[in-house]
Scaffold this motif. Sequence first.
Motif, PDB file in Angstrom:
ATOM      1  N   LEU A  35     -17.528  30.344 -11.763  1.00 32.60           N
ATOM      2  CA  LEU A  35     -18.247  29.228 -11.541  1.00 32.60           C
ATOM      3  C   LEU A  35     -17.350  27.875 -11.631  1.00 32.60           C
ATOM      4  O   LEU A  35     -17.877  27.078 -10.955  1.00 32.60           O
ATOM      5  N   VAL A  36     -16.273  27.993 -12.287  1.00 28.85           N
ATOM      6  CA  VAL A  36     -15.588  26.783 -12.427  1.00 28.85           C
ATOM      7  C   VAL A  36     -14.841  26.581 -11.233  1.00 28.85           C
ATOM      8  O   VAL A  36     -14.840  25.055 -10.579  1.00 28.85           O
ATOM      9  N   MET A  37     -14.183  27.371 -10.623  1.00 30.55           N
ATOM     10  CA  MET A  37     -13.351  27.311  -9.387  1.00 30.55           C
ATOM     11  C   MET A  37     -14.413  26.961  -8.261  1.00 30.55           C
ATOM     12  O   MET A  37     -14.057  26.187  -7.335  1.00 30.55           O
ATOM     13  N   VAL A  85     -11.565  30.527   2.456  1.00 24.81           N
ATOM     14  CA  VAL A  85     -10.782  31.909   2.588  1.00 24.81           C
ATOM     15  C   VAL A  85      -9.674  31.989   1.446  1.00 24.81           C
ATOM     16  O   VAL A  85      -9.331  32.880   0.613  1.00 24.81           O
ATOM     17  N   VAL A  86      -8.939  30.939   1.376  1.00 27.43           N
ATOM     18  CA  VAL A  86      -7.920  30.623   0.462  1.00 27.43           C
ATOM     19  C   VAL A  86      -8.229  30.572  -0.908  1.00 27.43           C
ATOM     20  O   VAL A  86      -7.734  31.427  -1.959  1.00 27.43           O
ATOM     21  N   LEU A  87      -9.531  29.996  -1.015  1.00 24.64           N
ATOM     22  CA  LEU A  87     -10.050  29.870  -2.560  1.00 24.64           C
ATOM     23  C   LEU A  87     -10.465  31.293  -2.822  1.00 24.64           C
ATOM     24  O   LEU A  87     -10.404  31.770  -3.961  1.00 24.64           O
ATOM     25  N   LEU A  88     -11.088  31.942  -1.925  1.00 21.83           N
ATOM     26  CA  LEU A  88     -11.725  33.540  -2.417  1.00 21.83           C
ATOM     27  C   LEU A  88     -10.669  34.396  -2.729  1.00 21.83           C
ATOM     28  O   LEU A  88     -10.625  35.376  -3.548  1.00 21.83           O
ATOM     29  N   ALA A  89      -9.262  34.209  -1.988  1.00 21.41           N
ATOM     30  CA  ALA A  89      -8.254  35.050  -2.282  1.00 21.41           C
ATOM     31  C   ALA A  89      -7.658  34.827  -3.714  1.00 21.41           C
ATOM     32  O   ALA A  89      -7.130  35.774  -4.369  1.00 21.41           O
ATOM     33  N   VAL A 127     -11.012  22.064  -5.594  1.00 27.08           N
ATOM     34  CA  VAL A 127     -10.833  22.630  -4.246  1.00 27.08           C
ATOM     35  C   VAL A 127     -12.287  22.787  -3.600  1.00 27.08           C
ATOM     36  O   VAL A 127     -12.753  22.295  -2.462  1.00 27.08           O
ATOM     37  N   ALA A 128     -13.392  23.013  -4.531  1.00 27.05           N
ATOM     38  CA  ALA A 128     -14.816  22.960  -3.937  1.00 27.05           C
ATOM     39  C   ALA A 128     -14.982  21.600  -3.426  1.00 27.05           C
ATOM     40  O   ALA A 128     -15.911  21.600  -2.425  1.00 27.05           O
ATOM     41  N   MET A 155      -7.123  36.439  -9.457  1.00 30.79           N
ATOM     42  CA  MET A 155      -7.606  36.258 -10.620  1.00 30.79           C
ATOM     43  C   MET A 155      -8.256  37.277 -11.382  1.00 30.79           C
ATOM     44  O   MET A 155      -8.194  37.729 -12.589  1.00 30.79           O
ATOM     45  N   VAL A 156      -9.308  37.713 -10.495  1.00 28.43           N
ATOM     46  CA  VAL A 156     -10.395  38.855 -11.099  1.00 28.43           C
ATOM     47  C   VAL A 156      -9.534  40.113 -11.166  1.00 28.43           C
ATOM     48  O   VAL A 156      -9.798  40.949 -12.123  1.00 28.43           O
ATOM     49  N   ALA A 157      -8.651  40.169 -10.380  1.00 29.94           N
ATOM     50  CA  ALA A 157      -7.828  41.557 -10.244  1.00 29.94           C
ATOM     51  C   ALA A 157      -7.082  41.712 -11.626  1.00 29.94           C
ATOM     52  O   ALA A 157      -6.733  42.646 -12.149  1.00 29.94           O
ATOM     53  N   GLY A 158      -6.441  40.457 -11.830  1.00 34.44           N
ATOM     54  CA  GLY A 158      -5.522  40.468 -12.988  1.00 34.44           C
ATOM     55  C   GLY A 158      -6.297  40.445 -14.309  1.00 34.44           C
ATOM     56  O   GLY A 158      -5.867  41.244 -15.239  1.00 34.44           O
ATOM     57  N   ILE A 159      -7.379  40.072 -14.472  1.00 36.09           N
ATOM     58  CA  ILE A 159      -8.125  40.280 -15.324  1.00 36.09           C
ATOM     59  C   ILE A 159      -8.704  41.760 -15.662  1.00 36.09           C
ATOM     60  O   ILE A 159      -8.633  42.686 -16.878  1.00 36.09           O
TER      61      ILE A 159
END
Length: 300
Positions: free
Chosen positions: A237-239, A277-281, A256-257, A286-290
């Motif tokens: 949400l913040v991103m 696309v870059v923001l999604l990546a 970025v948004a 970050m989600v994968a790291g979590i």
Amino acid sequence: MIEDTTAAAPAASRGRSARLPRMAPYLQALPLTLILGLFLLLPIIMIAVVSFWDYDFAMMYPDFMTLNYEETLGSWVTWKTYLNTLKYAVLVWAITLFTGFWVAYFLAFYVRTTGMQMVLFLVCTVPFLTSNIIRMISWIPVLGRNGLVNSMLIEGGFISAPIEWLLYSDFAVVLAMVHLYTLFIVVPIFNTLMRIDRSLIEAARDAGASDWQILWNVIIPLAKPGMAIGTIFVVTLVMADFSTVQVMSGGQSASVALMMKNQMSLMQYPAAAANAVVLLAVVLLMVAGILRVVDIRKEL
């Protein structure tokens, strides 16, 4: 020949009957697959395709070029904006995690009746009866130069002049985001804490563990899946937030948004698509790291 046909019919019927149970899960998943494909996957593919197009001040031109990504990743302004957005994400996450955990902990362990838990939980949702914009701009008369906080501090003799950084600053942006997104981390943590077997806590207490030892060694490890889910909510949400940054910083900060919103207002859609696309990546990494740190499958 008639006997062979008669014998083959039951066999074919049995074959169809055997295939139906195997097809049932796929048929059940088909509606959701179509919805996600149509409303999630297809738009992402379209954004990725447009990110390679050329454009000018008037229109876009279908093409395959990497210039948009080169300009995005090769600009120090972009890197600075991403770092600024990550700064907001980390600060808001840390504050909402600390605040949200204690709110959820109080509701789960200190409020005894389920009815009162639900009442207090609904009280937490009262701000969501209004829009994000209204809740965000409600801070302006509180934090402004002549706002409530500065007026109280001046009248109390604590300061001689208004505090300028309370509004239109990074502090105001973080405060507004914490106000907007804390509930998104309270809910999954509260749900996880309510699932904890109370006999584990009693066993730890019988073994001589103090309240802080129970909290650190029993409750927090068992609450990690809820904390991870809440973290994913808050970070994403913040991103993706641009209105809070634009209003609460007074245009003095960027995200970025917000950068993508400005590009779209200038009809630079391929450049905005490349940024998306870059923001999604970045968010997916970050989600994968979590998810590598905490296994949330038991919570789903």
